[in-house]
Design an enzyme around this catalytic site. Structure first.
Site, PDB file in Angstrom:
ATOM      1  N   GLN A  17       0.772  -1.240   0.000  1.00  0.00           N
ATOM      2  CA  GLN A  17       0.000   0.000   0.000  1.00  0.00           C
ATOM      3  C   GLN A  17       0.808   1.299   0.000  1.00  0.00           C
ATOM      4  O   GLN A  17       0.466   2.248  -0.721  1.00  0.00           O
ATOM      5  CB  GLN A  17      -0.942   0.013   1.223  1.00  0.00           C
ATOM      6  CG  GLN A  17      -1.854   1.210   1.222  1.00  0.00           C
ATOM      7  CD  GLN A  17      -2.773   1.345   2.436  1.00  0.00           C
ATOM      8  OE1 GLN A  17      -3.305   2.406   2.679  1.00  0.00           O
ATOM      9  NE2 GLN A  17      -2.957   0.287   3.197  1.00  0.00           N
ATOM     10  N   GLU A 139       1.293  -1.262   8.355  1.00  0.00           N
ATOM     11  CA  GLU A 139       0.498  -0.122   8.824  1.00  0.00           C
ATOM     12  C   GLU A 139       0.407   0.011  10.356  1.00  0.00           C
ATOM     13  O   GLU A 139       0.794   1.029  10.925  1.00  0.00           O
ATOM     14  CB  GLU A 139      -0.920  -0.244   8.235  1.00  0.00           C
ATOM     15  CG  GLU A 139      -1.932   0.745   8.766  1.00  0.00           C
ATOM     16  CD  GLU A 139      -1.631   2.168   8.351  1.00  0.00           C
ATOM     17  OE1 GLU A 139      -1.298   2.394   7.181  1.00  0.00           O
ATOM     18  OE2 GLU A 139      -1.736   3.074   9.202  1.00  0.00           O
ATOM     19  N   ASP A 168       0.706   3.789   6.015  1.00  0.00           N
ATOM     20  CA  ASP A 168       0.947   3.415   4.618  1.00  0.00           C
ATOM     21  C   ASP A 168       0.653   4.578   3.671  1.00  0.00           C
ATOM     22  O   ASP A 168       1.551   5.137   3.048  1.00  0.00           O
ATOM     23  CB  ASP A 168       0.049   2.233   4.244  1.00  0.00           C
ATOM     24  CG  ASP A 168       0.642   0.908   4.697  1.00  0.00           C
ATOM     25  OD1 ASP A 168       1.852   0.851   4.935  1.00  0.00           O
ATOM     26  OD2 ASP A 168      -0.106  -0.063   4.809  1.00  0.00           O
ATOM     27  N   GLY A 247      -7.299  20.726  18.849  1.00  0.00           N
ATOM     28  CA  GLY A 247      -6.975  22.141  18.670  1.00  0.00           C
ATOM     29  C   GLY A 247      -7.355  23.029  19.834  1.00  0.00           C
ATOM     30  O   GLY A 247      -7.265  24.253  19.732  1.00  0.00           O
ATOM     31  N   GLY A 248      -7.823  22.442  20.923  1.00  0.00           N
ATOM     32  CA  GLY A 248      -8.120  23.272  22.090  1.00  0.00           C
ATOM     33  C   GLY A 248      -9.573  23.711  22.156  1.00  0.00           C
ATOM     34  O   GLY A 248     -10.019  24.223  23.182  1.00  0.00           O
TER      35      GLY A 248
HETATM   36  N1  CAO Z   1      12.066 -10.258  -9.015  1.00  0.00           N
HETATM   37  C1  CAO Z   1      12.766 -11.015  -8.169  1.00  0.00           C
HETATM   38  N2  CAO Z   1      12.718 -10.887  -6.823  1.00  0.00           N
HETATM   39  C2  CAO Z   1      11.911  -9.933  -6.337  1.00  0.00           C
HETATM   40  C3  CAO Z   1      11.148  -9.080  -7.156  1.00  0.00           C
HETATM   41  C4  CAO Z   1      11.247  -9.287  -8.567  1.00  0.00           C
HETATM   42  N3  CAO Z   1      10.561  -8.538  -9.414  1.00  0.00           N
HETATM   43  N4  CAO Z   1      10.459  -8.238  -6.368  1.00  0.00           N
HETATM   44  C5  CAO Z   1      10.774  -8.543  -5.096  1.00  0.00           C
HETATM   45  N5  CAO Z   1      11.646  -9.574  -5.076  1.00  0.00           N
HETATM   46  C6  CAO Z   1      12.260 -10.209  -3.908  1.00  0.00           C
HETATM   47  C7  CAO Z   1      13.237  -9.294  -3.230  1.00  0.00           C
HETATM   48  O1  CAO Z   1      14.449  -9.257  -3.932  1.00  0.00           O
HETATM   49  C8  CAO Z   1      13.341  -9.925  -1.857  1.00  0.00           C
HETATM   50  O2  CAO Z   1      14.262 -10.985  -1.908  1.00  0.00           O
HETATM   51  P1  CAO Z   1      15.468 -11.129  -0.822  1.00  0.00           P
HETATM   52  O3  CAO Z   1      14.815 -11.058   0.529  1.00  0.00           O
HETATM   53  O4  CAO Z   1      16.031 -12.458  -1.170  1.00  0.00           O
HETATM   54  O5  CAO Z   1      16.411 -10.010  -1.006  1.00  0.00           O
HETATM   55  C9  CAO Z   1      11.968 -10.596  -1.665  1.00  0.00           C
HETATM   56  O6  CAO Z   1      11.307 -10.456  -2.913  1.00  0.00           O
HETATM   57  C10 CAO Z   1      11.125 -10.013  -0.551  1.00  0.00           C
HETATM   58  O7  CAO Z   1      11.043  -8.584  -0.623  1.00  0.00           O
HETATM   59  P2  CAO Z   1      10.440  -7.756   0.621  1.00  0.00           P
HETATM   60  O8  CAO Z   1      11.305  -7.959   1.826  1.00  0.00           O
HETATM   61  O9  CAO Z   1      10.237  -6.350   0.220  1.00  0.00           O
HETATM   62  O10 CAO Z   1       8.986  -8.420   0.797  1.00  0.00           O
HETATM   63  P3  CAO Z   1       8.268  -9.068   2.055  1.00  0.00           P
HETATM   64  O11 CAO Z   1       6.976  -9.580   1.545  1.00  0.00           O
HETATM   65  O12 CAO Z   1       9.135 -10.041   2.755  1.00  0.00           O
HETATM   66  O13 CAO Z   1       8.006  -7.846   3.062  1.00  0.00           O
HETATM   67  C11 CAO Z   1       7.150  -5.662   3.620  1.00  0.00           C
HETATM   68  C12 CAO Z   1       6.967  -6.954   2.816  1.00  0.00           C
HETATM   69  C13 CAO Z   1       6.074  -4.693   3.192  1.00  0.00           C
HETATM   70  C14 CAO Z   1       7.040  -5.939   5.115  1.00  0.00           C
HETATM   71  C15 CAO Z   1       8.558  -5.078   3.313  1.00  0.00           C
HETATM   72  O14 CAO Z   1       8.667  -4.913   1.923  1.00  0.00           O
HETATM   73  C16 CAO Z   1       8.831  -3.764   4.022  1.00  0.00           C
HETATM   74  O15 CAO Z   1       9.129  -3.728   5.214  1.00  0.00           O
HETATM   75  N6  CAO Z   1       8.794  -2.663   3.270  1.00  0.00           N
HETATM   76  C17 CAO Z   1       9.124  -1.347   3.773  1.00  0.00           C
HETATM   77  C18 CAO Z   1       8.032  -0.788   4.643  1.00  0.00           C
HETATM   78  C19 CAO Z   1       6.729  -0.717   3.939  1.00  0.00           C
HETATM   79  O16 CAO Z   1       6.553  -0.155   2.877  1.00  0.00           O
HETATM   80  N7  CAO Z   1       5.719  -1.247   4.599  1.00  0.00           N
HETATM   81  C20 CAO Z   1       4.357  -1.038   4.153  1.00  0.00           C
HETATM   82  C21 CAO Z   1       3.796  -2.249   3.626  1.00  0.00           C
HETATM   83  S1  CAO Z   1       2.100  -2.010   3.406  1.00  0.00           S
HETATM   84  O17 CAO Z   1       2.058  -0.772   2.433  1.00  0.00           O
END
Ligand code: CAO
Length: 425
Positions: A17, A139, A168, A247-248
């Site tokens: 998101q 979030e 988010d 805001g008070g």
């Molecule tokens: N091709 C190949 N690999 C891909 C890819 C693609 N097109 N897109 C993503 N990947 C891989 C990444 O390289 C990563 O691999 P490694 O861990 O081996 O390096 C893997 O997918 C996981 O990526 P991620 O850590 O971003 O995804 P997740 O589902 O484990 O975590 C989230 C999700 C949201 C918790 C994390 O991305 C995060 O903390 N983001 C920052 C904060 C944020 O935006 N949070 C809000 C989320 S809700 O809006």
């Protein structure tokens, strides 16, 4: 008509998101947003909270309008080649991967700068540098760590998260501002730069008034909080203040006619000092206009429960819309509690494009929230979200100038899924 961000090309590496909120805004302002998704699965939200089997969820469609989608395995050597070419041709890269993911893919800030020194690299992370920088964040984690939860809810209840996605979508908004600011600066410097927004920081920014109150506490009780009027001592930290306004000006949510059946038959009423006499007239308490216990804001502070109970006796005789009409005629600020059903059916929001109906090839018609920011010279036309990899070939050919043979070579390597195969899946 041209759009404000015409000519800006965004490499959209966002998912879920926070990041998609940001890139959707840029797309609405006219940027060409190319969403890079993993072959086969794509953005995880395509399949989350699905209301219709095998159809992109509303979660996905409502956050990814006006974008193009390319599938790309960025861990595949050919995929890296395509990604490098896209970095060379785009103005902005936006990502909200977990900490360190882009580096592990081999695309560090230094490497990206080497490929394209004008590139703006914008990132959302859960936390800024510090003890939690490596944590993954969603979030509600941001709401809890950014000060929103500790200050939301009632004093004698649990901390609460709010339905507004301030962690988010709120951080996505912050990032979008950072990106257009960096684009503006690039006009003068010719250089790209890094733009980062941490979700904890974004939430804390939106809770600014509570950090204000934390410091005021050092100089005495917060007299506009109902807790003060109720004679309850303050602790060391800003307490939850129920529905008190930040805001008070004293405010409360009051029952309206029909509250016994309708969970949203309520209205927020603010007893703003300049309209106090008009409030007294409306509720039939004309004596309160001059009575020393009620005539001034400081005198009223310890009597707010009694005052709002009296106003509620009056609001309970009217519907929330009748109260809105009567109070607004006297410039008395108030806000009916509108349900999502009422908002979805609101014709004035439809007329301004804040609520839009969008048609989607596999889902059919659905409602979405349009662009809440209106530019007179750059109107927003909300276009449906892309199917997974719908524009893969188009982007390889038209954006990167690849020949048919080169496109076929990329598909054969497994770095992308040909759109026709994707559709069959
Ligand atoms: N091709 C190949 N690999 C891909 C890819 C693609 N097109 N897109 C993503 N990947 C891989 C990444 O390289 C990563 O691999 P490694 O861990 O081996 O390096 C893997 O997918 C996981 O990526 P991620 O850590 O971003 O995804 P997740 O589902 O484990 O975590 C989230 C999700 C949201 C918790 C994390 O991305 C995060 O903390 N983001 C920052 C904060 C944020 O935006 N949070 C809000 C989320 S809700 O809006």
């Amino acid at each position: 008509m041209t759009k404000a961000l015409d000519g800006v090309r965004v490499l959209d590496f966002t998912h879920v998101q926070s990041g998609p909120t940001c890139t959707q805004l840029l797309a609405w302002f006219g940027a060409d947003v190319i969403k890079v998704e993993r072959p086969g699965s794509g953005d995880i939200t395509r399949g989350q909270l699905q209301d219709i089997p095998k159809v992109d969820s509303l979660y996905f469609t409502m956050l990814n309008h006006n974008k193009r989608s390319i599938t790309l395995d960025t861990k595949n050597p050919k995929g890296k080649e395509v990604l490098t070419a896209l970095i060379r041709t785009c103005d902005v890269l936006v990502e909200n991967f977990g900490p360190g993911v882009l580096d592990r893919m081999g695309f560090t800030w230094e490497k990206i700068q080497e490929i394209n020194p004008r590139m703006i690299v914008a990132s959302i992370k859960g936390f800024g540098p510090g003890p939690y920088e490596d944590c993954k964040v969603y979030e509600n984690v941001a709401q809890c760590t950014g000060g929103a939860a500790s200050t939301t809810g009632f004093r004698d209840g649990l901390p609460l998260v709010t339905g507004a996605q301030i962690g988010d979508s709120g951080t996505g908004l912050h990032l979008a501002l950072g990106i257009v600011t960096a684009l503006y600066q690039r006009h003068h410097t010719g250089r790209g730069q890094r733009v980062t927004a941490a979700m904890q920081d974004g939430v804390l920014n939106l809770c600014r008034v509570k950090l204000r109150d934390q410091q005021r506490l050092a100089h005495g009780p917060l007299k506009e909080y109902s807790q003060f009027g109720e004679g309850i001592e303050f602790g060391e930290a800003v307490p939850r203040a129920g529905n008190d306004s930040g805001g008070g000006q004293p405010g409360r949510i009051l029952k309206c006619k029909g509250w016994e059946q309708d969970p949203n038959a309520y209205i927020y009423v603010i007893t703003q000092a300049p309209v106090w006499e008009k409030i007294c007239d409306v509720i039939g308490e004309t004596g309160w206009k001059t009575h020393p216990d009620y005539a001034t804001p400081p005198a009223r502070l310890s009597r707010l429960n009694e005052i709002f109970a009296r106003i509620e006796q009056w609001t309970m005789t009217k519907t929330k819309f009748e109260v809105m009409e009567i109070l607004n005629a006297d410039d008395i600020p108030c806000g009916p509690i509108l349900s999502m059903k009422e908002l979805a059916e609101d014709q004035s929001l439809r007329a301004t494009g804040t609520i839009v109906e969008v048609d989607h090839p596999t889902r059919g018609k659905y409602l979405s929230v349009g662009n809440p920011i209106k530019l007179s010279d750059s109107p927003t036309e909300v276009k449906r979200s892309p199917l997974l990899g719908e524009h893969t070939d188009e982007i390889l050919r038209d954006v990167l100038g690849y020949s048919d043979a080169h496109v076929a070579e990329i598909h054969d390597s497994g770095a992308t899924t040909p759109p026709r195969k994707q559709a069959a899946e």
